[in-house]
Design a protein around this motif. Sequence first.
Motif, PDB file in Angstrom:
ATOM      1  N   VAL A   1       0.857  -1.187   0.000  1.00  0.00           N
ATOM      2  CA  VAL A   1       0.000   0.000   0.000  1.00  0.00           C
ATOM      3  C   VAL A   1       0.891   1.234   0.000  1.00  0.00           C
ATOM      4  N   ALA A   2       0.661   2.146  -0.935  1.00  0.00           N
ATOM      5  CA  ALA A   2       1.423   3.395  -1.029  1.00  0.00           C
ATOM      6  C   ALA A   2       0.791   4.472  -0.146  1.00  0.00           C
ATOM      7  N   SER A   3       1.555   5.518   0.127  1.00  0.00           N
ATOM      8  CA  SER A   3       1.098   6.595   1.003  1.00  0.00           C
ATOM      9  C   SER A   3       1.393   7.958   0.389  1.00  0.00           C
ATOM     10  N   THR A   4       0.719   8.959   0.919  1.00  0.00           N
ATOM     11  CA  THR A   4       0.988  10.330   0.517  1.00  0.00           C
ATOM     12  C   THR A   4       1.095  11.202   1.759  1.00  0.00           C
ATOM     13  N   GLY A   5       1.671  12.371   1.580  1.00  0.00           N
ATOM     14  CA  GLY A   5       1.936  13.277   2.683  1.00  0.00           C
ATOM     15  C   GLY A   5       3.270  13.957   2.435  1.00  0.00           C
ATOM     16  N   TYR A   6       3.773  14.661   3.427  1.00  0.00           N
ATOM     17  CA  TYR A   6       5.090  15.294   3.295  1.00  0.00           C
ATOM     18  C   TYR A   6       5.838  15.139   4.606  1.00  0.00           C
ATOM     19  N   TYR A   7       7.049  14.600   4.506  1.00  0.00           N
ATOM     20  CA  TYR A   7       7.862  14.370   5.695  1.00  0.00           C
ATOM     21  C   TYR A   7       8.775  15.569   5.916  1.00  0.00           C
TER      22      TYR A   7
ATOM     23  N   LEU B   1      -2.387   8.620   4.565  1.00  0.00           N
ATOM     24  CA  LEU B   1      -1.753   9.932   4.669  1.00  0.00           C
ATOM     25  C   LEU B   1      -0.789   9.929   5.843  1.00  0.00           C
ATOM     26  N   LYS B   2       0.336  10.658   5.690  1.00  0.00           N
ATOM     27  CA  LYS B   2       1.318  10.717   6.761  1.00  0.00           C
ATOM     28  C   LYS B   2       1.727  12.154   7.024  1.00  0.00           C
ATOM     29  N   VAL B   3       1.793  12.506   8.331  1.00  0.00           N
ATOM     30  CA  VAL B   3       2.266  13.823   8.746  1.00  0.00           C
ATOM     31  C   VAL B   3       3.301  13.632   9.849  1.00  0.00           C
ATOM     32  N   VAL B   4       4.043  14.696  10.129  1.00  0.00           N
ATOM     33  CA  VAL B   4       5.179  14.628  11.053  1.00  0.00           C
ATOM     34  C   VAL B   4       5.157  15.814  11.995  1.00  0.00           C
TER      35      VAL B   4
ATOM     36  N   ILE C   1      -5.141   8.902   8.506  1.00  0.00           N
ATOM     37  CA  ILE C   1      -3.914   9.665   8.736  1.00  0.00           C
ATOM     38  C   ILE C   1      -3.062   8.924   9.757  1.00  0.00           C
ATOM     39  N   THR C   2      -1.779   8.801   9.488  1.00  0.00           N
ATOM     40  CA  THR C   2      -0.831   8.327  10.491  1.00  0.00           C
ATOM     41  C   THR C   2       0.204   9.415  10.724  1.00  0.00           C
ATOM     42  N   THR C   3       0.801   9.384  11.908  1.00  0.00           N
ATOM     43  CA  THR C   3       1.747  10.433  12.261  1.00  0.00           C
ATOM     44  C   THR C   3       3.100   9.850  12.637  1.00  0.00           C
ATOM     45  N   HIS C   4       4.124  10.655  12.448  1.00  0.00           N
ATOM     46  CA  HIS C   4       5.409  10.460  13.113  1.00  0.00           C
ATOM     47  C   HIS C   4       5.345  11.331  14.359  1.00  0.00           C
TER      48      HIS C   4
ATOM     49  N   ARG D   1      -9.830   7.909  13.164  1.00  0.00           N
ATOM     50  CA  ARG D   1      -9.244   7.667  11.847  1.00  0.00           C
ATOM     51  C   ARG D   1      -7.762   8.050  11.826  1.00  0.00           C
ATOM     52  N   VAL D   2      -7.166   8.203  13.022  1.00  0.00           N
ATOM     53  CA  VAL D   2      -5.782   8.649  13.157  1.00  0.00           C
ATOM     54  C   VAL D   2      -4.973   7.612  13.918  1.00  0.00           C
ATOM     55  N   VAL D   3      -3.786   7.299  13.380  1.00  0.00           N
ATOM     56  CA  VAL D   3      -2.808   6.487  14.095  1.00  0.00           C
ATOM     57  C   VAL D   3      -1.698   7.411  14.586  1.00  0.00           C
ATOM     58  N   ILE D   4      -1.481   7.445  15.896  1.00  0.00           N
ATOM     59  CA  ILE D   4      -0.354   8.201  16.443  1.00  0.00           C
ATOM     60  C   ILE D   4       0.856   7.272  16.423  1.00  0.00           C
TER      61      ILE D   4
END
Length: 341
Positions: free
Chosen positions: A110-116, A162-165, A193-196, A220-223
Motif C-alpha cells: 500500500v502506497a502513502s501520501t503526505g510530506y515528511y 496519509l502521513k504527517v510529522v 492519517i498516520t503520524t510520526h 481515523r488517526v494512528v499516532i
Amino acid sequence: MTDRTTAPDRGGRDGGRPGGVVQTFRGPVSPAALGRTLIHEHVFVGSTELDVNHPHPEWDESAAIARAARQLTELYRLGVRTVVDLTVLGLGRDVARVARVAQQVPVHLVASTGYYTSNVLPPFFGTHGPGRLVGGPDPLVEFFVGDIEVGIAGSGVRAGMLKVVTDAEGITEDVARVMTAAAVAHQQTGVPITTHSRPDLRNGLDQQAFLRAAGVDLSRVVIGHCGDSEDIPYLRGLMDAGSTIGMDRFGMEHVLPDERRVAVVLELLRLGYADRMVLSHDAASFSRVTPPSWRAVHAPNWNFGNIPRRIVPMLLEGGASPEDVDRMMIDNPARLLGSAR
C-alpha cells in the motif's frame, strides 16, 4: 480508566466490519483480503538530491529491488499479507521503483501520501498557494488528493494512507500547513492519517488537538512511534481520545529493547486496548539514513520479519491471546485502511 472487562468496544473483530476498498500497488482489494498487516514500513528511503548527485556507496538499484522482493516474499511465507509503505515526499518516494518490487511479490503493498518535514518545506511551497507570490490553490492539497484519487506520479498507483510529522521543533508554520492539507485530503477521501510522533515529548497530544480542531475524527488517526514509550498513562490518554497507537518500531533496540516494547503492549492488552494498537517495525529494505551495513551491526532485528519471527511468540508467551494478535495485526489495520470512500 477502564480495564479489559469494562473497556468500551471501539470496533474491530466484535465491532463491525470495515467497508470500502483498500488501494494497493496492484489495484483495489477488499479489507477482508488484507490479512496480517504491517502498517508502518518503508521499502526504500532515500534523499532525492543526494541520490542524484552523491549516490550512496551501498546503493545498487537492481540489487536493491531483488533484495526487497526476496524479503517481502519471505514475509508472506511468515504469514504477513500486507505492508503499508509510508515513504512519502521528503523521504525519496519513487513509486515506479517500488512498483517493480510489487510486481514480484505475493504481499499487498500500500502506497502513502503526505510530506515528511519536521520544520520547513522546500522553497517552492513558499511561493505557491493562497496569498503567496505565485498564488493558486495550495499545492499540498492538490498533491495529496491527486495521489489518493488519481494516482502517484502518473503511475496509476493510488495512495491508501496519509502521513504527517511533528518532532522536536513542534508544529511550525510549515508543519501546520502539511497537517491542514492532510486533514482536508482525509475529509475529501476518507483515507486515514498516520503520524510520526515523539512520545518522549508527548507530542501525540498536540497532534490530536490540531487534527481534532481541523475536523478530523480521531478514530481515523494512528499516532505513530508510540512503541518508543513506556509511559502507560500517556498512551492510554491517546487511545481514550479515540486514536489508534502505532507500536511500530520493533527491532529499533538502539532506542528501546524489544523486551520492553513487548511488556508495554502486554500491559495495554491487560487493560483492554487490543482494539487500539497496531504493530509494525518502521523498517526499510534500504535506507540511506541508516544503511544496511549499519543496521547489520547495530540493529540486527530491525527488519520486516522481526514481528512474525520474534515478537508474536514473545507476546503469546507473555499472555497475549491469538485473538489479541489478530486484532492488532488483522482487524485494526482493516478497520483503518478499509474506511476510505
